[in-house]
Design an enzyme around this catalytic site. Structure first.
Site, PDB file in Angstrom:
ATOM      1  NE  ARG A 141      -3.875  -0.179   2.514  1.00 43.10           N
ATOM      2  CZ  ARG A 141      -5.158  -0.499   2.315  1.00 43.10           C
ATOM      3  NH1 ARG A 141      -5.520  -1.742   2.084  1.00 43.10           N
ATOM      4  NH2 ARG A 141      -6.099   0.417   2.352  1.00 43.10           N
ATOM      5  CE1 TYR A 144      -4.609   6.557  -3.276  1.00 44.27           C
ATOM      6  CE2 TYR A 144      -4.800   5.996  -0.954  1.00 44.27           C
ATOM      7  CZ  TYR A 144      -5.293   6.646  -2.072  1.00 44.27           C
ATOM      8  OH  TYR A 144      -6.454   7.380  -1.985  1.00 44.27           O
ATOM      9  CG  ASP A 145      -0.851   3.918   2.524  1.00 44.79           C
ATOM     10  OD1 ASP A 145      -1.702   3.886   1.618  1.00 44.79           O
ATOM     11  OD2 ASP A 145      -0.844   3.134   3.491  1.00 44.79           O
ATOM     12  CE  LYS A 148      -3.909  10.286  -2.907  1.00 44.04           C
ATOM     13  NZ  LYS A 148      -4.590  11.327  -3.676  1.00 44.04           N
ATOM     14  CG  ASN A 173     -12.809   3.869   3.490  1.00 44.13           C
ATOM     15  OD1 ASN A 173     -11.993   4.296   4.320  1.00 44.13           O
ATOM     16  ND2 ASN A 173     -12.620   2.747   2.821  1.00 44.13           N
ATOM     17  CB  SER A 188     -18.256  -0.559  -6.054  1.00 45.12           C
ATOM     18  OG  SER A 188     -16.884  -0.677  -5.782  1.00 45.12           O
ATOM     19  CG  ASP A 205     -12.377 -11.692  11.240  1.00 46.80           C
ATOM     20  OD1 ASP A 205     -12.310 -10.520  10.790  1.00 46.80           O
ATOM     21  OD2 ASP A 205     -12.066 -11.986  12.404  1.00 46.80           O
ATOM     22  NE  ARG A 210     -10.719   0.365   5.428  1.00 47.35           N
ATOM     23  CZ  ARG A 210      -9.980  -0.558   6.049  1.00 47.35           C
ATOM     24  NH1 ARG A 210     -10.210  -0.859   7.313  1.00 47.35           N
ATOM     25  NH2 ARG A 210      -9.009  -1.180   5.403  1.00 47.35           N
ATOM     26  CG  ASP A 271      -7.302  -4.522   4.705  1.00 48.18           C
ATOM     27  OD1 ASP A 271      -7.562  -4.683   3.503  1.00 48.18           O
ATOM     28  OD2 ASP A 271      -8.113  -4.047   5.523  1.00 48.18           O
TER      29      ASP A 271
HETATM   30  P1  NAD Z   1     -11.106   7.396  -9.130  1.00 49.76           P
HETATM   31  O1  NAD Z   1     -10.136   6.318  -9.407  1.00 49.76           O
HETATM   32  O2  NAD Z   1     -12.533   7.221  -9.512  1.00 49.76           O
HETATM   33  O3  NAD Z   1     -10.617   8.779  -9.776  1.00 49.76           O
HETATM   34  C1  NAD Z   1      -9.276   9.105  -9.983  1.00 49.76           C
HETATM   35  C2  NAD Z   1      -9.185   9.863 -11.302  1.00 49.76           C
HETATM   36  O4  NAD Z   1      -7.819  10.260 -11.534  1.00 49.76           O
HETATM   37  C3  NAD Z   1      -9.589   8.997 -12.516  1.00 49.76           C
HETATM   38  O5  NAD Z   1     -10.432   9.735 -13.362  1.00 49.76           O
HETATM   39  C4  NAD Z   1      -8.255   8.675 -13.183  1.00 49.76           C
HETATM   40  O6  NAD Z   1      -8.381   8.393 -14.559  1.00 49.76           O
HETATM   41  C5  NAD Z   1      -7.465   9.925 -12.880  1.00 49.76           C
HETATM   42  N1  NAD Z   1      -6.007   9.743 -12.909  1.00 49.76           N
HETATM   43  C6  NAD Z   1      -5.269   8.762 -12.308  1.00 49.76           C
HETATM   44  N2  NAD Z   1      -3.956   8.945 -12.561  1.00 49.76           N
HETATM   45  C7  NAD Z   1      -3.856  10.054 -13.344  1.00 49.76           C
HETATM   46  C8  NAD Z   1      -2.764  10.741 -13.940  1.00 49.76           C
HETATM   47  N3  NAD Z   1      -1.490  10.316 -13.792  1.00 49.76           N
HETATM   48  N4  NAD Z   1      -3.033  11.839 -14.688  1.00 49.76           N
HETATM   49  C9  NAD Z   1      -4.297  12.279 -14.857  1.00 49.76           C
HETATM   50  N5  NAD Z   1      -5.369  11.664 -14.327  1.00 49.76           N
HETATM   51  C10 NAD Z   1      -5.152  10.568 -13.566  1.00 49.76           C
HETATM   52  O7  NAD Z   1     -10.993   7.695  -7.551  1.00 49.76           O
HETATM   53  P2  NAD Z   1     -11.823   8.680  -6.611  1.00 49.76           P
HETATM   54  O8  NAD Z   1     -12.459   7.851  -5.563  1.00 49.76           O
HETATM   55  O9  NAD Z   1     -12.650   9.614  -7.409  1.00 49.76           O
HETATM   56  O10 NAD Z   1     -10.634   9.473  -5.911  1.00 49.76           O
HETATM   57  C11 NAD Z   1     -10.302  10.802  -6.278  1.00 49.76           C
HETATM   58  C12 NAD Z   1      -9.210  11.316  -5.362  1.00 49.76           C
HETATM   59  O11 NAD Z   1      -9.632  11.287  -4.001  1.00 49.76           O
HETATM   60  C13 NAD Z   1      -7.913  10.493  -5.442  1.00 49.76           C
HETATM   61  O12 NAD Z   1      -6.807  11.369  -5.351  1.00 49.76           O
HETATM   62  C14 NAD Z   1      -7.996   9.625  -4.203  1.00 49.76           C
HETATM   63  O13 NAD Z   1      -6.723   9.273  -3.730  1.00 49.76           O
HETATM   64  C15 NAD Z   1      -8.716  10.553  -3.215  1.00 49.76           C
HETATM   65  N6  NAD Z   1      -9.414   9.772  -2.176  1.00 49.76           N
HETATM   66  C16 NAD Z   1     -10.571   9.103  -2.459  1.00 49.76           C
HETATM   67  C17 NAD Z   1     -11.194   8.363  -1.453  1.00 49.76           C
HETATM   68  C18 NAD Z   1     -12.497   7.648  -1.690  1.00 49.76           C
HETATM   69  O14 NAD Z   1     -12.970   6.959  -0.778  1.00 49.76           O
HETATM   70  N7  NAD Z   1     -13.143   7.760  -2.829  1.00 49.76           N
HETATM   71  C19 NAD Z   1     -10.613   8.281  -0.178  1.00 49.76           C
HETATM   72  C20 NAD Z   1      -9.415   8.950   0.048  1.00 49.76           C
HETATM   73  C21 NAD Z   1      -8.831   9.712  -0.944  1.00 49.76           C
HETATM   74  N1  UDP Z   2     -12.770  -5.623   1.344  1.00 49.74           N
HETATM   75  C1  UDP Z   2     -13.488  -6.800   1.388  1.00 49.74           C
HETATM   76  N2  UDP Z   2     -14.009  -7.291   0.216  1.00 49.74           N
HETATM   77  C2  UDP Z   2     -13.847  -6.648  -0.980  1.00 49.74           C
HETATM   78  C3  UDP Z   2     -13.113  -5.450  -1.027  1.00 49.74           C
HETATM   79  C4  UDP Z   2     -12.578  -4.955   0.167  1.00 49.74           C
HETATM   80  O1  UDP Z   2     -13.670  -7.397   2.454  1.00 49.74           O
HETATM   81  O2  UDP Z   2     -14.354  -7.177  -1.986  1.00 49.74           O
HETATM   82  C5  UDP Z   2     -12.239  -5.057   2.618  1.00 49.74           C
HETATM   83  C6  UDP Z   2     -10.771  -4.645   2.563  1.00 49.74           C
HETATM   84  O3  UDP Z   2      -9.929  -5.719   2.899  1.00 49.74           O
HETATM   85  C7  UDP Z   2     -10.750  -3.532   3.614  1.00 49.74           C
HETATM   86  C8  UDP Z   2     -12.143  -2.906   3.533  1.00 49.74           C
HETATM   87  O4  UDP Z   2     -12.969  -3.882   2.882  1.00 49.74           O
HETATM   88  O5  UDP Z   2     -10.570  -4.070   4.900  1.00 49.74           O
HETATM   89  C9  UDP Z   2     -12.182  -1.611   2.734  1.00 49.74           C
HETATM   90  O6  UDP Z   2     -11.513  -1.852   1.495  1.00 49.74           O
HETATM   91  P1  UDP Z   2     -11.456  -0.777   0.339  1.00 49.74           P
HETATM   92  O7  UDP Z   2     -10.590  -1.342  -0.732  1.00 49.74           O
HETATM   93  O8  UDP Z   2     -12.834  -0.352  -0.016  1.00 49.74           O
HETATM   94  O9  UDP Z   2     -10.772   0.516   0.990  1.00 49.74           O
HETATM   95  P2  UDP Z   2      -9.471   0.740   1.910  1.00 49.74           P
HETATM   96  O10 UDP Z   2      -8.921  -0.580   2.380  1.00 49.74           O
HETATM   97  O11 UDP Z   2      -8.517   1.462   1.042  1.00 49.74           O
HETATM   98  O12 UDP Z   2      -9.996   1.530   3.045  1.00 49.74           O
END
Ligand code: NAD
Ligand code: UDP
Length: 312
Positions: A141, A144-145, A148, A173, A188, A205, A210, A271
């Site tokens: 992870r 990503y982590d 950011k 989330n 989803s 389990d 979240r 996770d």
């Molecule tokens: P998403 O994957 O639906 O959207 C990300 C978008 O960025 C997509 O349209 C993708 O095509 C575009 N993208 C990726 N890499 C790119 C690049 N190199 N250049 C240009 N475009 C690029 O995800 P989201 O859920 O809409 O997340 C949007 C933002 O919010 C992200 O930065 C994500 O890290 C942050 N975020 C989302 C959540 C969440 O729960 N949805 C939680 C924490 C942070």
């Molecule tokens: N998860 C799950 N089944 C799935 C997808 C995710 O049990 O089909 C779990 C995953 O292991 C995590 C939590 O659901 O503990 C949230 O996962 P998600 O990928 O949505 O977000 P994140 O882990 O980045 O918070």
């Protein structure tokens, strides 16, 4: 009226954000490389005079003008951000440097979409913005982590050194309509599997937790932060109601009136076990708190996926 640049604008959150900006009368330039985004999310805007779409990868510099920049470009689902881990961290680091360079050049205000993942597998619960986190720097992870976390560092350094006007939102989330069918995140996945009468995949389990925020609330919080005249500290935006993954699955099945058919899988490495935002800062500074409960949010999301799956 502002000219607004939204990176990642064809993704789940970006497309909702653009809808709200256009509603408010702003002009929007959407930058996206369409890795996880979709034209379907912005198709209704393509003829709008206030909307412009540029296929662009934020790893490359770009010359534009704007008053506000929302930097959302980055895949958000573990499935997608681990697909090309090096590209993910490049997107967060080089992409953020490019957008900060743009903000500096044109004196724009810039908001970075950060994440609750900066807290890693948190040892403090719930998570306040002051907490520095418990992140594995070398795990699956980390692209990503740590990407950011580096993006937050860059925001603060451009602010301190160059006086760039920054906003940092730590998003927890979030779910809602326009998540991709194959997004891979838990809400989803479970909805799509249940609608297709497939077994639902629970990792571990299902006792890990979240806190799920509905997209409309999230966008409201992000806009309030961007509109705030001075707040440059990170702000948590999320719903503080915490659920186990099994409770989430039960809530989805209750709405659908279906019985759960669970397929257990290994818990992925690193996770996080628990996650819940402390939203005192957002309440105090932005007057924000979420309004949509899990059940109402899930109903709207299920309706969207029903429509989406019928047309597939
Ligand atoms: P998403 O994957 O639906 O959207 C990300 C978008 O960025 C997509 O349209 C993708 O095509 C575009 N993208 C990726 N890499 C790119 C690049 N190199 N250049 C240009 N475009 C690029 O995800 P989201 O859920 O809409 O997340 C949007 C933002 O919010 C992200 O930065 C994500 O890290 C942050 N975020 C989302 C959540 C969440 O729960 N949805 C939680 C924490 C942070
Ligand atoms: N998860 C799950 N089944 C799935 C997808 C995710 O049990 O089909 C779990 C995953 O292991 C995590 C939590 O659901 O503990 C949230 O996962 P998600 O990928 O949505 O977000 P994140 O882990 O980045 O918070």
């Amino acid at each position: 009226m502002h000219r607004v640049v939204v990176t990642g604008g064809s993704g789940f959150l970006g497309s909702h954000l653009i809808d709200r900006l256009i509603e408010q009368g702003h002009e929007v330039i959407c930058l996206d490389n369409f890795f996880t985004g979709s034209k379907d999310n912005i198709r209704h805007l393509l003829d709008n005079d206030h909307f412009e779409l540029i296929r662009h990868d934020v790893i490359e510099p770009i010359l534009l003008e704007g008053d506000w920049i929302f930097n959302l470009a980055c895949p958000a689902s573990p499935l997608h951000y681990q697909y090309n881990a090096v590209k993910t961290i490049k997107t967060s680091v080089i992409g953020t440097i490019n957008m900060l360079g743009l903000a500096k050049r044109v004196h724009a205000r810039i908001l970075q979409a950060s994440t609750s993942e900066v807290y890693g597998d948190p040892l403090q619960h719930p998570q306040k913005e002051e907490y520095w986190g418990n992140v594995n720097p070398i795990g699956k992870r980390s692209c990503y982590d740590e990407g950011k976390r580096a993006a937050e560092c860059l925001m603060m350094d451009y602010h301190r050194m160059n006086n760039v006007d920054i906003r940092i939102v730590r998003i927890f989330n979030t779910f809602g309509p326009r998540m991709a069918v194959a997004d891979g995140r838990v809400v989803s996945n479970i909805i799509v599997q249940a609608l297709r009468d497939q077994p639902i995949t629970i990792y571990g389990d299902g006792s890990q937790t979240r806190s799920f925020c509905y997209v409309d609330d999230l966008i409201d919080g992000i806009l309030r932060l961007m509109e705030h005249p001075t707040e440059t500290r990170p702000v948590n935006i999320g719903n503080p109601h915490e659920f186990t993954i099994l409770e989430l699955a039960e809530a989805i099945h209750k709405i659908l009136g279906k019985k759960m058919n669970i397929e257990y899988h290994d818990l992925p490495s690193d996770d996080p076990i628990r996650r819940q935002p402390d939203i005192s800062r957002a309440k105090e500074v932005l007057g924000w708190e979420p309004k949509v409960g899990l059940e109402d949010g899930l109903k709207a999301t299920i309706d969207y996926f029903k429509r989406k799956l019928e047309i597939l």
